[in-house]
Enzyme design. Structure first.
Site, PDB file in Angstrom:
ATOM      1  N   VAL A   1       0.339 -57.588  11.412  1.00  0.00           N
ATOM      2  CA  VAL A   1       1.246 -56.485  11.722  1.00  0.00           C
ATOM      3  C   VAL A   1       0.454 -55.208  11.480  1.00  0.00           C
ATOM      4  CG1 VAL A   1       3.427 -57.676  11.318  1.00  0.00           C
ATOM      5  CG2 VAL A   1       2.257 -56.604   9.404  1.00  0.00           C
ATOM      6  N   SER A   2       0.835 -54.146  12.162  1.00  0.00           N
ATOM      7  CA  SER A   2       0.036 -52.922  12.140  1.00  0.00           C
ATOM      8  C   SER A   2       0.136 -52.108  10.859  1.00  0.00           C
ATOM      9  CB  SER A   2       0.411 -52.033  13.320  1.00  0.00           C
ATOM     10  OG  SER A   2       0.105 -52.710  14.512  1.00  0.00           O
ATOM     11  N   SER A   3       1.202 -52.312  10.081  1.00  0.00           N
ATOM     12  CA  SER A   3       1.341 -51.533   8.850  1.00  0.00           C
ATOM     13  C   SER A   3       2.137 -52.310   7.818  1.00  0.00           C
ATOM     14  CB  SER A   3       2.030 -50.196   9.133  1.00  0.00           C
ATOM     15  OG  SER A   3       3.381 -50.420   9.475  1.00  0.00           O
TER      16      SER A   3
ATOM     17  N   GLN B   1       5.890 -52.890   8.551  1.00  0.00           N
ATOM     18  CA  GLN B   1       6.325 -53.818   9.585  1.00  0.00           C
ATOM     19  C   GLN B   1       6.527 -55.215   9.005  1.00  0.00           C
ATOM     20  OE1 GLN B   1       3.460 -53.441  12.753  1.00  0.00           O
ATOM     21  NE2 GLN B   1       4.616 -51.786  13.693  1.00  0.00           N
TER      22      GLN B   1
END
Length: 196
Positions: A10-12, A15
């Site tokens: 996941v990007s961060s 998330q």
């Protein structure tokens, strides 16, 4: 047949990876063999992915939910795919794209079709990354035009700031004392003095 692994990204930190985890559970990837990174897919410099690379060996099987979870850089996705399938000699299954399953079609036609699909999807993943950045930039510019201020709000000085400033300049109080009286950090106090 080797071991079965899963990779989730996941990007961060904010998330949620549940959707990907459920997909891996559905294909019986053991929980202990799932590697999760919470950072951008712009490159492959990710700690859990690097650890997974060290563990993978010939005939292992790696599941990912979608190609953009592997990465968003077209060239790097293709390079990683070739490294994993040709050098490491593992199989990869992209769950939301059945054509990207290296266990099937190991003949010339199967490899050819798989390579074409991979190239198209890798291009789409990188293009989406560029679009996200462009939309972000446009959104920030639109917000600025509406008067939205970014960064920390400016700390207001007390009404008697000029008096405190005067006492500081006459060396009656130190910068630290003046900042305490103004209820701001020393850096903020000095920045305000500089602005004056």
């Amino acid at each position: 047949m080797g071991n079965v692994y899963g990779y989730v990204r996941v990007s961060s930190r904010e998330q949620n990876e549940d959707r990907q985890m459920i997909a891996l559970e559905d294909v019986n990837v053991p929980q202990k063999n799932v590697y999760v990174d919470k950072q951008s897919g712009k490159d492959f410099n990710r700690p859990r992915y690097k650890r997974l690379l060290k563990i993978l060996k010939e005939d292992d099987l790696l599941y990912v939910k979608s190609i953009d979870r592997l990465g968003r850089n077209y060239e790097e996705i293709l390079e990683q795919w070739r490294f994993l399938t040709k050098k490491k000699r593992i199989d990869i299954v992209v769950l939301d794209m059945p054509l990207l399953d290296t266990r099937r079609g190991k003949d010339l036609m199967g490899t050819f079709l798989s390579d074409i699909v991979l190239q198209v999807l890798s291009f789409v993943a990188e293009n989406e990354r560029k679009n996200i950045r462009e939309r972000q930039k446009e959104g920030i510019e639109a917000a600025r035009l509406r008067g939205v201020q970014f960064g920390r709000p400016i700390k207001q000085m007390p009404e008697n700031f000029e008096m405190i400033y005067k006492r500081y300049m006459e060396r009656e109080i130190t910068g630290e004392q003046a900042a305490d009286v103004c209820n701001v950090s020393r850096a903020t106090f000095y920045r305000r003095i500089k602005e004056l």
